[in-house]
Design a protein around this motif. Structure first.
Motif, PDB file in Angstrom:
ATOM      1  N   LEU A 158      -4.902   2.624   5.370  1.00 44.89           N
ATOM      2  CA  LEU A 158      -5.427   1.273   5.188  1.00 44.89           C
ATOM      3  C   LEU A 158      -5.614   0.574   6.524  1.00 44.89           C
ATOM      4  O   LEU A 158      -6.594  -0.161   6.720  1.00 44.89           O
ATOM      5  CB  LEU A 158      -4.519   0.463   4.262  1.00 44.89           C
ATOM      6  N   GLU A 196       4.305  -0.585   3.466  1.00 46.40           N
ATOM      7  CA  GLU A 196       4.356   0.740   2.860  1.00 46.40           C
ATOM      8  C   GLU A 196       5.811   1.114   2.635  1.00 46.40           C
ATOM      9  O   GLU A 196       6.602   1.100   3.582  1.00 46.40           O
ATOM     10  CB  GLU A 196       3.695   1.755   3.797  1.00 46.40           C
ATOM     11  N   ALA A 220      -1.371  -1.146  -5.668  1.00 46.27           N
ATOM     12  CA  ALA A 220      -1.644  -1.649  -4.318  1.00 46.27           C
ATOM     13  C   ALA A 220      -2.409  -2.967  -4.385  1.00 46.27           C
ATOM     14  O   ALA A 220      -3.177  -3.198  -5.315  1.00 46.27           O
ATOM     15  CB  ALA A 220      -2.444  -0.620  -3.531  1.00 46.27           C
ATOM     16  N   THR A 264       0.840  -1.198   0.000  1.00 48.64           N
ATOM     17  CA  THR A 264       0.000   0.000   0.000  1.00 48.64           C
ATOM     18  C   THR A 264       0.874   1.248   0.000  1.00 48.64           C
ATOM     19  O   THR A 264       2.009   1.208   0.478  1.00 48.64           O
ATOM     20  CB  THR A 264      -0.942   0.019   1.218  1.00 48.64           C
TER      21      THR A 264
END
Length: 131
Positions: free
Chosen positions: A16, A53, A69, A10
């Protein structure tokens, strides 16, 4: 072996994590910066979401550039990582990691080549403690 976690790439792990916590009642139970990534583990009954991330380029940044993603890998917990790798070798599975290496949360990990596993990046995880 048992399910351990699902790795999700992501661009915004905090956002998220908030979404998944609200949707699934999955709180963040561990967060760290590791190997050029901010990693957040959200606990579910029977496993985790691992949100990946990119912090400074690296493999997850390249994954996001190529694919966007989404699901990055599935991880299976084992009590004997060396034996799991040996079993994979004996089956003719190509390995990304010939030997276990340090992973997030202090665990030992090794990845199998997705070309040998139906397009799925599989991670073996041997927990360092009772996590």
């Amino acid at each position: 072996m048992a399910f351990d976690h699902l790795g999700v790439a992501t661009t915004d792990g905090a956002e998220l994590a908030a979404t998944f916590e609200g949707l699934f009642h999955a709180p963040v139970v561990h967060e760290e910066i590791f190997d050029g990534m901010t990693i957040r583990f959200l606990e579910l009954d029977g496993g985790y979401f691992e949100l990946l991330e990119p912090a400074d380029g690296g493999a997850i940044a390249r994954f996001l550039d190529r694919r966007g993603a989404g699901i990055h890998h599935v991880a299976l917990r084992t009590d004997d990582l060396a034996a799991a790798l040996q079993r994979a070798r004996a089956m003719g599975i190509d390995l990304v990691d010939e030997e276990p290496r340090p992973g997030a949360w202090g665990h030992e990990v090794a990845f199998l080549d997705p070309k040998s596993t139906g397009g799925v990046l599989v991670e073996y995880v041997e927990h360092a403690d009772s996590v």
